[in-house]
Design an enzyme around this catalytic site. Sequence first.
Site, PDB file in Angstrom:
ATOM      1  CB  ALA A  43      -2.339 -11.013  11.120  1.00  0.00           C
ATOM      2  CE1 TYR A 111      -4.772 -21.175  11.606  1.00  0.00           C
ATOM      3  CE2 TYR A 111      -4.570 -22.781  13.373  1.00  0.00           C
ATOM      4  CZ  TYR A 111      -4.924 -21.522  12.934  1.00  0.00           C
ATOM      5  OH  TYR A 111      -5.436 -20.616  13.816  1.00  0.00           O
TER       6      TYR A 111
END
Length: 291
Positions: A43, A111
Amino acid sequence: MCVLDVRDFDGRDPAVKFIAGSVADKDAAKAAVAGADAVIHLASSVVPKTSNDDPACDVSSNLIGTLNLLEASVGAGVTRIVFASSGGTVYGEPTVPIVDESHRTEPISSYGIVKLALEKYIALYGREHDITSVSLRISNLYGEGQRHDTGFGVIASFCHKAVAGETVDIWGDGTVSRDFIHVSDVVDAFVAALDHDGDSLVVNIGSGTSVSINTVLDTIATITGREVPRRYLQGRAFDVRHICLDVGLAARTLGWKPRIDLNEGLRRVLEWSQSTANRPSSRQIDSSTET
């Protein structure tokens, strides 16, 4: 605003139980891992570009969400966690042509920073709760079935546009190079990680080769027999310019090696794109070079 996407699921496999939710929801995380021996954590609510647009969202949804998942896993008695990390962002700009797991980690996007932090937290929980953890630092994943309209996946976008006869947008001059890995090889890596009977690992998963964005388009043109129109745009600060992963550790510890070369992989994606060309698109395409 941070939005979590749930991919379409047709429910045709009776062995699969689908729970729509977010790992940021503690109850959903508990429901997802109940009765599980192992967890494969895929996820993520962001990509490199959107992570820099809203780092707080990246942290709250992905880092805090993963901590929820880890707590739920401990409570459920999970003994193995396999995590999809990022081989294209955690290292930052490489200092050597081929990057192994000992390369310094200096991510240049939120990220990559969060992916690296998650590796550390997963390893921490593994040590504290006797859970075997395997973090797979995956390079640029592509393959049939990948959506072209999510802003993630340059090959999916390129192949879709090549089939549709549309112009491809390229960030920079096209010399940015990536290590592209086919989804079937990545699936094999996850299976190998689940079967791994050794110590916890952090390991690269890639093709072991690197090609430029221009070369990808040239190859697509060769396969299709027609040129793909290109439009070059200003480069982006969060894009690592070059990455090629050393996958020797995966071979030694997991017995894994990539099997699908880029030419074969592109042929498969182009065939799939052609077969789905008439399906409506729900989003604007962003042919990024994100990993």
